[in-house]
Design a protein around this motif. Structure first.
Motif, PDB file in Angstrom:
ATOM      1  N   GLY A 344     -14.090 -28.599  17.124  1.00 20.60           N
ATOM      2  CA  GLY A 344     -12.823 -28.465  16.433  1.00 20.60           C
ATOM      3  C   GLY A 344     -11.688 -28.222  17.405  1.00 20.60           C
ATOM      4  N   THR A 345     -10.539 -27.873  16.874  1.00 23.59           N
ATOM      5  CA  THR A 345      -9.364 -27.615  17.701  1.00 23.59           C
ATOM      6  C   THR A 345      -9.646 -26.464  18.663  1.00 23.59           C
ATOM      7  OG1 THR A 345      -7.934 -28.316  15.895  1.00 23.59           O
ATOM      8  CG2 THR A 345      -6.914 -27.060  17.692  1.00 23.59           C
ATOM      9  N   PRO A 346      -9.466 -26.666  19.970  1.00 22.32           N
ATOM     10  CA  PRO A 346      -9.767 -25.590  20.918  1.00 22.32           C
ATOM     11  C   PRO A 346      -8.777 -24.436  20.814  1.00 22.32           C
ATOM     12  CG  PRO A 346      -8.749 -27.443  22.054  1.00 22.32           C
ATOM     13  CD  PRO A 346      -9.002 -27.898  20.647  1.00 22.32           C
ATOM     14  N   VAL A 393     -15.934 -16.073  26.109  1.00 23.29           N
ATOM     15  CA  VAL A 393     -15.640 -17.252  25.306  1.00 23.29           C
ATOM     16  C   VAL A 393     -15.061 -18.342  26.196  1.00 23.29           C
ATOM     17  CG1 VAL A 393     -13.346 -16.336  24.704  1.00 23.29           C
ATOM     18  CG2 VAL A 393     -14.377 -18.130  23.287  1.00 23.29           C
ATOM     19  N   THR A 394     -15.430 -19.569  25.892  1.00 21.99           N
ATOM     20  CA  THR A 394     -14.814 -20.738  26.512  1.00 21.99           C
ATOM     21  C   THR A 394     -14.414 -21.692  25.396  1.00 21.99           C
ATOM     22  OG1 THR A 394     -16.943 -21.885  26.739  1.00 21.99           O
ATOM     23  CG2 THR A 394     -16.188 -20.536  28.612  1.00 21.99           C
ATOM     24  N   SER A 395     -13.387 -22.514  25.642  1.00 22.09           N
ATOM     25  CA  SER A 395     -12.941 -23.427  24.597  1.00 22.09           C
ATOM     26  C   SER A 395     -12.238 -24.624  25.213  1.00 22.09           C
ATOM     27  CB  SER A 395     -11.997 -22.693  23.631  1.00 22.09           C
ATOM     28  OG  SER A 395     -11.716 -23.488  22.502  1.00 22.09           O
ATOM     29  N   SER A 396     -12.663 -25.802  24.807  1.00 17.53           N
ATOM     30  CA  SER A 396     -12.018 -27.035  25.257  1.00 17.53           C
ATOM     31  C   SER A 396     -12.263 -28.111  24.217  1.00 17.53           C
ATOM     32  CB  SER A 396     -12.581 -27.482  26.611  1.00 17.53           C
ATOM     33  OG  SER A 396     -13.936 -27.892  26.477  1.00 17.53           O
ATOM     34  N   ALA A 397     -11.445 -29.145  24.266  1.00 15.94           N
ATOM     35  CA  ALA A 397     -11.587 -30.240  23.303  1.00 15.94           C
ATOM     36  C   ALA A 397     -12.907 -30.978  23.501  1.00 15.94           C
ATOM     37  CB  ALA A 397     -10.408 -31.199  23.448  1.00 15.94           C
ATOM     38  N   THR A 401     -15.760 -24.810  21.184  1.00 13.68           N
ATOM     39  CA  THR A 401     -15.577 -23.371  21.420  1.00 13.68           C
ATOM     40  C   THR A 401     -16.942 -22.700  21.431  1.00 13.68           C
ATOM     41  OG1 THR A 401     -13.392 -23.336  20.394  1.00 13.68           O
ATOM     42  CG2 THR A 401     -14.568 -21.235  20.531  1.00 13.68           C
ATOM     43  N   CYS A 402     -17.207 -21.951  22.504  1.00 12.42           N
ATOM     44  CA  CYS A 402     -18.524 -21.325  22.654  1.00 12.42           C
ATOM     45  C   CYS A 402     -18.360 -19.843  22.965  1.00 12.42           C
ATOM     46  CB  CYS A 402     -19.311 -22.016  23.770  1.00 12.42           C
ATOM     47  SG  CYS A 402     -20.964 -21.311  24.004  1.00 12.42           S
TER      48      CYS A 402
END
Length: 419
Positions: A344-346, A393-397, A401-402
């Motif tokens: 989804g949206t990062p 947390v990490t998040s990218s397109a 999101t993890c």
């Protein structure tokens, strides 16, 4: 006090204005608020007094507080007896009281100064050259002074004045920071008292309601429609109780305390699977659990469950609709790792820094239809850290999101340290 001679009009006006300030209630309250009167010497202030003496090459520097009755020497370098021992001066003998309008006293030769030459303290103290700067708080109240004294005539340079002004600012910075800390502690105590009272008052009617619902269920055990309603109301009351506990725990976390745990032998795999099964009733066919190996732990199973529930439900609410949510368990030596990944949206890079802060919600969460208090992720981190682990947390397109929770297999030692 009586000067040893007749003051000119300007000097007389200054004494009268400062005398009115001397007993100002707001000024005296500001001094009390510092909690510095009649306290022992402290290195934080003595260091600045020593520094002033070294930089200006003077034998005497003093930081004072001036209340209605006396001048209290909080810090000094070279203070003579008996003042070194008593650390006070009667207000009638105080020269610093005449800075209470916020004006400094600066002279290169006090015996020749039209104002200072008549002050009775100049002779006994051997005051000839002096710089006396007022300590002014953010509300404009003069708390006292920072001064340096030279027993001989001296023309003060612009550097000398700059040094004294900068060190005076440093003193006020220290005082103001302490004031802010005291206010924050008071606010924290008030918040904790409020939250404790609120949750106590909320739990009482909740408990009564649960008992009434259970009684209703027993009385009409043969009516399916009543049982359905009882189950629905009971679930809502349980959710409200969990929200109260979340509020209590969030308050503890914000106060820098750890969440209380009850450690027992448990299986993270089983806890995770059960939590996901129950969430699947609300979010069907969304969760994919991947686990390899044994996950026996010494941990708080309810705390583990709250971690899984918060991360998994957040992923379902704010991830791309209809996409799978991967929940992965791995073991590495004496640690286990729980990961919850959604597409989804990062999350914006600047929000990743504050996402675990209490009552913080990301822009996407705020703009969505989902309501919340911003307590879930702070609780996740608080529970992880109470176990001796951490949350990241990490998040990218590209990767989604993890959220990653790393926990020790045995949280006993951590609980012993935080007890």
């Amino acid at each position: 006090m009586k000067f040893l001679g007749e003051l000119d009009e300007a000097s007389l006006g200054r004494t009268q204005r400062c005398n009115r300030r001397l007993t100002d209630r707001n000024r005296l309250q500001a001094i009390r608020d510092t909690q510095l009167m009649d306290t022992p010497q402290e290195e934080a202030f003595d260091r600045l007094a020593r520094l002033a003496a070294q930089l200006l090459d003077v034998p005497l520097t003093i930081m004072s507080l001036v209340d209605a009755d006396r001048q209290f020497f909080k810090a000094d370098f070279g203070l003579p007896s008996p003042f070194k021992e008593t650390r006070t001066l009667p207000i009638d003998a105080s020269l610093c009281r005449y800075t209470l309008e916020g004006e400094p006293i600066i002279s290169s030769n006090a015996p020749a100064d039209p104002f200072l030459k008549f002050h009775p303290s100049t002779g006994p103290w051997g005051i000839v050259a002096l710089i006396v700067l007022p300590l002014i708080n953010p509300d404009g109240h003069v708390l006292g002074t920072f001064c340096c004294i030279q027993p001989t005539v001296r023309e003060w340079s612009s550097r000398d004045l700059t040094v004294m002004k900068e060190l005076t600012e440093s003193i006020m910075t220290e005082i103001n920071l302490r004031d802010q800390v005291q206010k924050l502690k008071a606010e924290q105590n008030l918040r904790e008292t409020f939250v404790a009272a609120l949750t106590h008052d909320l739990r009482t009617p909740l408990t009564a309601s649960k008992l009434s619902v259970q009684l209703l269920g027993r009385r009409h055990a043969d009516l399916p429609s009543v049982q359905t309603s009882v189950a629905r109301v009971s679930a809502s009351l349980d959710r409200a109780e969990r929200m109260i506990q979340n509020l209590l725990d969030a308050s503890r976390i914000k106060a820098g305390k750890r969440v209380a745990l009850e450690l027992v032998e448990c299986d993270l795999h089983a806890v995770t699977a059960q939590a996901l099964d129950e969430l699947a009733a609300v979010y069907p066919e969304r969760f994919v659990l991947k686990a390899e190996g044994l996950f026996q732990m010494k941990a708080d199973p309810l705390g583990l469950r709250r971690i899984v529930e918060n991360l998994a439900s957040n992923a379902a609410k704010y991830g791309a609709p209809g996409t799978p949510i991967e929940v992965r368990l791995e073991r590495n030596g004496s640690q286990v790792m729980l990961q919850v990944r959604n597409q989804g949206t990062p999350i914006a890079a600047d929000e990743l820094q504050t996402i675990f802060e209490p009552f913080h919600r990301t822009r996407s969460a705020t703009e969505s239809a989902e309501k919340g208090w911003g307590l879930g992720l702070p609780l996740v981190r608080g529970l992880a850290e109470s176990h001796g682990g951490k949350a990241t947390v990490t998040s990218s397109a590209e990767e989604g999101t993890c959220f990653t929770i790393t926990l020790p297999l045995d949280a006993t030692s951590q609980q012993r340290l935080s007890a």
